[in-house]
Motif scaffolding. Structure first.
Motif, PDB file in Angstrom:
ATOM      1  N   ARG A 188      84.181  68.473  83.613  1.00 41.37           N
ATOM      2  CA  ARG A 188      85.795  69.400  82.860  1.00 41.37           C
ATOM      3  C   ARG A 188      86.493  68.714  83.573  1.00 41.37           C
ATOM      4  NH1 ARG A 188      86.798  75.372  83.582  1.00 41.37           N
ATOM      5  NH2 ARG A 188      88.681  74.703  83.290  1.00 41.37           N
ATOM      6  N   ALA A 189      85.997  67.922  84.976  1.00 40.87           N
ATOM      7  CA  ALA A 189      87.034  66.864  85.589  1.00 40.87           C
ATOM      8  C   ALA A 189      87.184  65.642  85.022  1.00 40.87           C
ATOM      9  CB  ALA A 189      86.490  66.759  87.075  1.00 40.87           C
ATOM     10  N   THR A 190      85.979  65.277  84.498  1.00 34.97           N
ATOM     11  CA  THR A 190      85.538  63.860  83.425  1.00 34.97           C
ATOM     12  C   THR A 190      86.719  64.161  81.869  1.00 34.97           C
ATOM     13  OG1 THR A 190      83.584  64.727  83.190  1.00 34.97           O
ATOM     14  CG2 THR A 190      83.635  62.454  84.521  1.00 34.97           C
ATOM     15  N   ALA A 191      86.317  65.033  81.717  1.00 36.00           N
ATOM     16  CA  ALA A 191      86.624  65.066  80.162  1.00 36.00           C
ATOM     17  C   ALA A 191      88.187  66.044  80.038  1.00 36.00           C
ATOM     18  CB  ALA A 191      85.971  66.917  79.206  1.00 36.00           C
ATOM     19  N   HIS A 192      88.411  66.719  81.076  1.00 31.58           N
ATOM     20  CA  HIS A 192      89.872  66.911  80.826  1.00 31.58           C
ATOM     21  C   HIS A 192      90.976  66.135  82.062  1.00 31.58           C
ATOM     22  CE1 HIS A 192      89.594  70.428  78.478  1.00 31.58           C
ATOM     23  NE2 HIS A 192      87.582  70.886  79.670  1.00 31.58           N
ATOM     24  N   ALA A 193      90.691  65.387  83.132  1.00 32.38           N
ATOM     25  CA  ALA A 193      91.015  64.505  83.757  1.00 32.38           C
ATOM     26  C   ALA A 193      90.806  63.012  83.668  1.00 32.38           C
ATOM     27  CB  ALA A 193      91.281  65.299  85.181  1.00 32.38           C
ATOM     28  N   ASP A 194      89.931  63.020  82.928  1.00 29.99           N
ATOM     29  CA  ASP A 194      89.381  61.596  82.893  1.00 29.99           C
ATOM     30  C   ASP A 194      89.293  60.887  84.283  1.00 29.99           C
ATOM     31  OD1 ASP A 194      88.253  58.902  82.107  1.00 29.99           O
ATOM     32  OD2 ASP A 194      90.720  57.905  81.911  1.00 29.99           O
ATOM     33  N   ALA A 195      88.685  62.087  84.988  1.00 28.62           N
ATOM     34  CA  ALA A 195      88.183  61.258  86.777  1.00 28.62           C
ATOM     35  C   ALA A 195      87.369  60.971  86.570  1.00 28.62           C
ATOM     36  CB  ALA A 195      88.080  63.198  87.402  1.00 28.62           C
ATOM     37  N   ARG A 196      87.931  59.610  87.579  1.00 31.65           N
ATOM     38  CA  ARG A 196      86.201  58.613  87.575  1.00 31.65           C
ATOM     39  C   ARG A 196      86.069  58.632  88.921  1.00 31.65           C
ATOM     40  NH1 ARG A 196      84.226  59.344  82.999  1.00 31.65           N
ATOM     41  NH2 ARG A 196      85.875  59.602  81.417  1.00 31.65           N
ATOM     42  N   ARG A 197      86.428  59.665  90.185  1.00 29.19           N
ATOM     43  CA  ARG A 197      86.252  59.657  91.329  1.00 29.19           C
ATOM     44  C   ARG A 197      86.243  60.249  91.459  1.00 29.19           C
ATOM     45  NH1 ARG A 197      90.638  55.404  94.599  1.00 29.19           N
ATOM     46  NH2 ARG A 197      90.859  53.966  93.294  1.00 29.19           N
ATOM     47  N   MET A 198      85.522  61.343  92.773  1.00 31.45           N
ATOM     48  CA  MET A 198      84.838  62.780  93.199  1.00 31.45           C
ATOM     49  C   MET A 198      84.753  62.612  94.839  1.00 31.45           C
ATOM     50  SD  MET A 198      84.063  64.292  90.658  1.00 31.45           S
ATOM     51  CE  MET A 198      84.423  65.113  88.475  1.00 31.45           C
ATOM     52  N   PHE A 199      85.564  62.969  95.133  1.00 34.73           N
ATOM     53  CA  PHE A 199      85.606  63.187  96.935  1.00 34.73           C
ATOM     54  C   PHE A 199      84.304  64.569  97.301  1.00 34.73           C
ATOM     55  CE2 PHE A 199      86.273  64.046 100.930  1.00 34.73           C
ATOM     56  CZ  PHE A 199      86.608  62.387 102.105  1.00 34.73           C
TER      57      PHE A 199
END
Length: 299
Positions: free
Chosen positions: A97-108
């Motif tokens: 969901r983070a990559t699909a909705h927020a285009d998040a390419r970083r995770m901590f």
């Protein structure tokens, strides 16, 4: 030394500090979304915005905050707390969901506070080894650095864990980003950077810096996070723990860091913890940058 020379040295130090502050990152909670939106005109496009993992926030709230950060033109970096994740399915839902909705390419990734894991993940390495991050297109994995001390590991264990995580992340084709706990004294940060590089860990580092906040607030966060805040340390920072009125900013800390950071320390930037609020932190950053170079100011 003449007054002219002293003033020249001071100007050089401030300018070096300004360069260090530039290209900062900042941390928010899901409840800070409105404040981030209000402050957005003063934040450089592409700025990395970390979204913390608080036990009181739902997955929907975390995803919404990351999505809003992306919509405002920033680079979201959602946090995941290994010991609070109850199943592989929950982890996959979060990452997808983070990559699909927020285009998040970083995770901590953090291990988390609970002494007993809620699910199958006891630490950050267990998360990395699922392979979910690279499969979903995550390019950067953030991990924590502890220049003063780790809450549960001794020094040797902490260094070994940091090196192992860095190696695993790289082996999976991703980039490691180390973000440190905040502190008030430059000396532990500088010593830790020297040790980090001597161990062959060349990952980019973001040094944790408290945004301007009330003195009581700063001391409360220090006590909660196990950060050194003795009278002598706080005096270096520019405040007295016997006088708890007023607000303190990180001017002295940042200038001491700028004085001590050398090319051998590698890629080092700052990460701001906005304990006094996102708006107050952004006002401080922009005022500080403008004082070093008016062209750096954002409105």
């Amino acid at each position: 030394m003449s007054d002219v020379a002293s003033e020249s040295d001071r100007a050089a130090r401030v300018n070096a500090a300004g360069r260090l502050v530039d290209d900062y990152s900042i941390e928010i909670t899901p409840k800070d979304v409105a404040s981030l939106r209000d402050a957005a005109p003063g934040i450089a496009p592409g700025t990395a915005v970390s979204v913390t993992f608080l036990a009181t926030d739902t997955l929907d709230q975390r995803i919404a905050a990351a999505t809003q950060a992306r919509a405002l033109g920033f680079e979201p970096m959602p946090h995941l707390s290994a010991r609070r994740i109850e199943s592989l399915a929950e982890l996959e839902a979060t990452v997808s969901r983070a990559t699909a909705h927020a285009d998040a390419r970083r995770m901590f990734l953090v291990a988390g506070d609970p002494p007993v894991p809620a699910g199958p993940f006891a630490d950050t390495m267990a998360l990395v080894r699922t392979g979910l991050f690279e499969r979903h297109g995550v390019r950067v994995i953030g991990i924590a650095g502890h220049p003063e001390r780790h809450a549960v590991m001794d020094e040797a264990m902490a260094w070994r864990a940091l090196a192992d995580k860095d190696g695993e992340i790289r082996a999976r084709g991703m980039t490691t980003l180390i973000v440190t706990q905040f502190g008030f004294d430059a000396a532990p940060f500088l010593a830790w950077l020297t040790e980090l590089r001597s161990r062959g860990i060349d990952a980019p580092v973001r040094i944790g810096v408290p945004g301007p906040a009330g003195i009581k607030t700063l001391l409360r966060f220090a006590a909660t996070c196990g950060v050194g805040a003795s009278a002598s340390v706080m005096a270096k920072y520019g405040l007295s723990i016997t006088k708890l009125l007023g607000t303190a900013g990180p001017d002295r800390l940042i200038e001491a860091l700028a004085d001590g950071i050398e090319p051998a320390h590698g890629d080092v930037r700052l990460h701001f913890y906005p304990f006094g609020g996102v708006g107050k932190t952004m006002t401080w950053i922009n005022d500080y940058l403008a004082a070093t170079d008016p062209a750096r100011r954002r409105h």
